[in-house]
Design a protein around this motif. Structure first.
Motif, PDB file in Angstrom:
ATOM      1  N   ARG A   1      36.529  23.845  27.188  1.00 58.75           N
ATOM      2  CA  ARG A   1      37.003  24.204  25.856  1.00 58.75           C
ATOM      3  C   ARG A   1      38.477  24.587  25.876  1.00 58.75           C
ATOM      4  NH1 ARG A   1      33.442  25.459  21.747  1.00 58.75           N
ATOM      5  NH2 ARG A   1      31.219  25.482  22.285  1.00 58.75           N
ATOM      6  N   VAL A   2      38.837  25.443  26.845  1.00 62.12           N
ATOM      7  CA  VAL A   2      40.200  25.977  26.874  1.00 62.12           C
ATOM      8  C   VAL A   2      41.201  24.893  27.259  1.00 62.12           C
ATOM      9  CG1 VAL A   2      41.717  27.674  27.949  1.00 62.12           C
ATOM     10  CG2 VAL A   2      39.367  28.290  27.367  1.00 62.12           C
ATOM     11  N   THR A   3      40.927  24.173  28.343  1.00 65.76           N
ATOM     12  CA  THR A   3      41.875  23.141  28.788  1.00 65.76           C
ATOM     13  C   THR A   3      41.964  21.998  27.793  1.00 65.76           C
ATOM     14  OG1 THR A   3      40.118  22.095  30.110  1.00 65.76           O
ATOM     15  CG2 THR A   3      41.540  23.703  31.217  1.00 65.76           C
ATOM     16  N   GLY A   4      40.892  21.728  27.051  1.00 64.37           N
ATOM     17  CA  GLY A   4      40.947  20.681  26.043  1.00 64.37           C
ATOM     18  C   GLY A   4      41.924  20.989  24.926  1.00 64.37           C
ATOM     19  N   LEU A   5      42.260  22.265  24.745  1.00 64.93           N
ATOM     20  CA  LEU A   5      43.236  22.671  23.730  1.00 64.93           C
ATOM     21  C   LEU A   5      44.596  22.992  24.346  1.00 64.93           C
ATOM     22  CD1 LEU A   5      40.921  24.972  21.586  1.00 64.93           C
ATOM     23  CD2 LEU A   5      41.741  22.688  20.999  1.00 64.93           C
ATOM     24  N   GLY A   6      44.785  22.602  25.606  1.00 64.02           N
ATOM     25  CA  GLY A   6      46.068  22.831  26.266  1.00 64.02           C
ATOM     26  C   GLY A   6      46.240  24.212  26.848  1.00 64.02           C
ATOM     27  N   GLY A   7      45.154  24.997  26.933  1.00 66.47           N
ATOM     28  CA  GLY A   7      45.251  26.350  27.457  1.00 66.47           C
ATOM     29  C   GLY A   7      44.855  26.453  28.917  1.00 66.47           C
ATOM     30  N   THR A   8      44.778  27.683  29.389  1.00 61.47           N
ATOM     31  CA  THR A   8      44.387  27.945  30.776  1.00 61.47           C
ATOM     32  C   THR A   8      43.287  29.005  30.784  1.00 61.47           C
ATOM     33  OG1 THR A   8      46.116  29.625  31.017  1.00 61.47           O
ATOM     34  CG2 THR A   8      46.662  27.372  31.697  1.00 61.47           C
ATOM     35  N   LEU A   9      42.409  28.924  31.780  1.00 60.15           N
ATOM     36  CA  LEU A   9      41.311  29.878  31.921  1.00 60.15           C
ATOM     37  C   LEU A   9      41.289  30.417  33.337  1.00 60.15           C
ATOM     38  CD1 LEU A   9      38.659  31.060  30.565  1.00 60.15           C
ATOM     39  CD2 LEU A   9      37.473  29.272  31.862  1.00 60.15           C
ATOM     40  N   ARG A  10      41.164  31.738  33.446  1.00 61.30           N
ATOM     41  CA  ARG A  10      40.994  32.382  34.747  1.00 61.30           C
ATOM     42  C   ARG A  10      39.692  33.165  34.710  1.00 61.30           C
ATOM     43  NH1 ARG A  10      41.507  37.368  36.917  1.00 61.30           N
ATOM     44  NH2 ARG A  10      42.057  37.500  39.136  1.00 61.30           N
ATOM     45  N   ALA A  11      38.822  32.888  35.644  1.00 61.48           N
ATOM     46  CA  ALA A  11      37.543  33.599  35.746  1.00 61.48           C
ATOM     47  C   ALA A  11      37.352  33.965  37.210  1.00 61.48           C
ATOM     48  CB  ALA A  11      36.402  32.726  35.247  1.00 61.48           C
ATOM     49  N   ALA A  12      37.457  35.262  37.520  1.00 57.54           N
ATOM     50  CA  ALA A  12      37.379  35.686  38.921  1.00 57.54           C
ATOM     51  C   ALA A  12      36.995  37.146  38.977  1.00 57.54           C
ATOM     52  CB  ALA A  12      38.720  35.457  39.625  1.00 57.54           C
ATOM     53  N   ALA A  13      36.509  37.540  40.168  1.00 55.33           N
ATOM     54  CA  ALA A  13      36.137  38.938  40.393  1.00 55.33           C
ATOM     55  C   ALA A  13      37.389  39.797  40.503  1.00 55.33           C
ATOM     56  CB  ALA A  13      35.308  39.053  41.663  1.00 55.33           C
ATOM     57  N   ASN A  14      37.287  41.047  40.064  1.00 54.93           N
ATOM     58  CA  ASN A  14      38.406  41.990  40.157  1.00 54.93           C
ATOM     59  C   ASN A  14      38.480  42.583  41.562  1.00 54.93           C
ATOM     60  OD1 ASN A  14      38.717  41.576  37.378  1.00 54.93           O
ATOM     61  ND2 ASN A  14      37.308  43.259  36.903  1.00 54.93           N
ATOM     62  N   ASP A  15      39.648  43.102  41.903  1.00 49.65           N
ATOM     63  CA  ASP A  15      39.813  43.711  43.224  1.00 49.65           C
ATOM     64  C   ASP A  15      38.949  44.963  43.380  1.00 49.65           C
ATOM     65  OD1 ASP A  15      41.606  41.739  43.858  1.00 49.65           O
ATOM     66  OD2 ASP A  15      43.361  42.908  43.264  1.00 49.65           O
ATOM     67  N   ASP A  16      38.747  45.688  42.286  1.00 46.85           N
ATOM     68  CA  ASP A  16      37.956  46.928  42.351  1.00 46.85           C
ATOM     69  C   ASP A  16      36.566  46.717  41.752  1.00 46.85           C
ATOM     70  OD1 ASP A  16      38.883  46.453  39.856  1.00 46.85           O
ATOM     71  OD2 ASP A  16      39.454  48.522  39.413  1.00 46.85           O
ATOM     72  N   ASN A  17      35.994  45.556  42.037  1.00 47.89           N
ATOM     73  CA  ASN A  17      34.674  45.154  41.530  1.00 47.89           C
ATOM     74  C   ASN A  17      34.742  44.854  40.028  1.00 47.89           C
ATOM     75  OD1 ASN A  17      33.621  45.397  44.068  1.00 47.89           O
ATOM     76  ND2 ASN A  17      32.713  47.427  43.724  1.00 47.89           N
ATOM     77  N   GLY A  18      33.728  44.183  39.583  1.00 44.25           N
ATOM     78  CA  GLY A  18      33.737  43.717  38.201  1.00 44.25           C
ATOM     79  C   GLY A  18      34.261  42.293  38.117  1.00 44.25           C
ATOM     80  N   PHE A  19      34.315  41.797  36.914  1.00 44.81           N
ATOM     81  CA  PHE A  19      34.675  40.393  36.709  1.00 44.81           C
ATOM     82  C   PHE A  19      35.547  40.304  35.462  1.00 44.81           C
ATOM     83  CE2 PHE A  19      33.959  35.860  35.875  1.00 44.81           C
ATOM     84  CZ  PHE A  19      33.966  35.345  37.159  1.00 44.81           C
ATOM     85  N   THR A  20      36.484  39.360  35.469  1.00 47.74           N
ATOM     86  CA  THR A  20      37.383  39.147  34.328  1.00 47.74           C
ATOM     87  C   THR A  20      37.421  37.672  33.968  1.00 47.74           C
ATOM     88  OG1 THR A  20      38.802  41.033  34.865  1.00 47.74           O
ATOM     89  CG2 THR A  20      39.760  39.304  33.489  1.00 47.74           C
ATOM     90  N   VAL A  21      37.268  37.406  32.684  1.00 42.49           N
ATOM     91  CA  VAL A  21      37.465  36.068  32.121  1.00 42.49           C
ATOM     92  C   VAL A  21      38.645  36.166  31.165  1.00 42.49           C
ATOM     93  CG1 VAL A  21      36.499  34.243  30.695  1.00 42.49           C
ATOM     94  CG2 VAL A  21      35.041  35.439  32.337  1.00 42.49           C
ATOM     95  N   ARG A  22      39.667  35.388  31.427  1.00 43.61           N
ATOM     96  CA  ARG A  22      40.894  35.454  30.621  1.00 43.61           C
ATOM     97  C   ARG A  22      41.279  34.038  30.208  1.00 43.61           C
ATOM     98  NH1 ARG A  22      45.435  38.858  30.016  1.00 43.61           N
ATOM     99  NH2 ARG A  22      47.399  37.730  29.669  1.00 43.61           N
TER     100      ARG A  22
END
Length: 394
Positions: free
Chosen positions: A346-367
């Motif tokens: 979805r994101v790249t199809g609109l020319g954007g970027t997506l980052r989905a990865a675990a955080n350094d202090d545990n947890g997860f981030t989708v940006r």
């Protein structure tokens, strides 16, 4: 005007060639002011022959005949007429081109016969006449061939455009048929299953209240989630059946999405920064879907966790992120599933970027970052108000 520039330059070159040839020809008369004016009229007519081919052809023919009669510069007087005949034939004026050719040849031959003594070499006149007749026949044929070639190229181009339009219509028709098939399949299968879940949850809530008991939070969350799923499924079916008229989800419904997530036991905090504004429908819907999928993953995989939704409006960019403090760790990378792949598409199809990865202090981030290039005043408003807001977790 730029398209007329080559013709104007051609008229100047032909005029200079004609005057130079008249000056160098031994038996040519002296070039006077009237002759220069005739050459200038020829140059102007050649410059205008693209727009007015018949009028220009007439002016060039009369002017060159007059110059030939007065000065007799030789065959150079025929060159502007040949060019005008070719252009007239190329523009489709075949009768005018043939008439001008005959008129110029007749006048040219009559002038030579009248000016040459009866004892002079008649063979020279015949040779010149045959040569110029060949030139004018070639000019007429070349103009006709050029016009037919242009018509052929236009026809080929039109056929290519028609074929492309036909392919697009067929592709749209097939896409519409596929959407309808998917809509029928979803309606016949998924709608029925969700309806059963919704009805059963409603019955369970009703029975609990009938017996004087308070329904559990989990049961209420199931009832609310099934109702929301039915609404979104109906919206999806409307999109599949009539994508132009269906109401689409967007960032205006982030609070509703966060409330549903809280109902299943995941505390959610929503933060909006920047100046909310109208967004293109595709970006607005994609941003909502990214947040929705990220919250679903938090509820399913993060364990006991708190989620933070952050929507950031920048002048040329929209950024949405969902961060949790759950069980994910950099030591155990997450294997991308269908949800993450769908978000990235979805994101790249609109020319954007997506980052989905675990955080350094545990947890997860989708940006996800979407380029928007400034406000889109034609898109319906789906911005979250007010400009800066923080909704507390529950």
């Amino acid at each position: 005007m730029r398209r007329d520039l080559p013709y104007a330059l051609g008229g100047l070159v032909l005029g200079g060639l004609l005057l130079g040839n008249a000056a160098l020809t031994p038996d040519a008369a002296t070039v006077g002011a009237l002759d220069v004016a005739l050459v200038a009229a020829m140059a102007v007519a050649v410059a205008a022959c693209r727009r007015y081919p018949v009028v220009a052809l007439g002016v060039v023919t009369v002017a060159m005949l007059a110059v030939h009669i007065r000065v007799r510069p030789g065959v150079s007087a025929a060159f502007p007429v040949l060019g005008a005949v070719y252009i007239a034939g190329w523009r489709g004026h075949r009768v005018a081109a043939a008439t001008a050719s005959l008129a110029f040849l007749g006048g040219f031959l009559a002038r030579d016969i009248w000016s040459r003594p009866a004892t002079g070499p008649a063979r020279l006149i015949v040779d010149w006449t045959a040569l110029m007749l060949g030139w004018f026949v070639a000019a007429n044929i070349a103009g006709l061939v050029a016009r037919q070639r242009r018509a052929y190229l236009e026809q080929v181009e039109q056929r290519a455009i028609e074929a492309e339009r036909t392919r697009e219509e067929m592709a749209l028709r097939r896409a519409g048929e596929e959407r309808l098939r998917i809509a029928r399949d979803l309606h016949d299968s998924l709608t029925h299953s969700i309806s059963v879940i919704k009805v059963q949850a409603g019955i369970a809530v009703h029975l609990a209240r009938k017996h004087g008991e308070q329904p559990s939070a989990t049961l209420l969350a199931i009832q609310e989630a099934s109702s929301a799923a039915m609404r979104e499924l109906r919206t999806t079916l409307d999109v599949l059946r009539a994508p132009e008229d269906a109401e689409r989800v967007g960032l205006a419904r982030v609070d509703e999405l966060a409330e549903r997530t809280r109902a299943v036991g995941v505390p959610v905090r929503v933060t909006v920064t920047g100046q909310p504004r109208e967004l293109p429908d595709e970006v607005d819907q994609a941003a909502y879907r990214v947040i929705q999928e990220a919250l679903t993953n938090v509820a399913r995989h993060a364990g006991p966790a708190t989620a933070h939704i952050h929507v950031e409006y920048a002048p040329a960019q929209l950024t949405v992120s969902v961060t949790d403090d759950g069980q994910a760790s950099p030591a155990h990378p997450v294997t991308p599933g269908v949800g993450l792949r769908g978000m990235r598409e979805r994101v790249t199809g609109l020319g954007g970027t997506l980052r989905a990865a675990a955080n350094d202090d545990n947890g997860f981030t989708v940006r996800a970052e979407f380029p928007v290039g400034g406000p889109d005043r034609t898109a319906p408003s789906r911005a979250v108000q007010p400009a800066q807001r923080v909704a507390g977790s529950q």
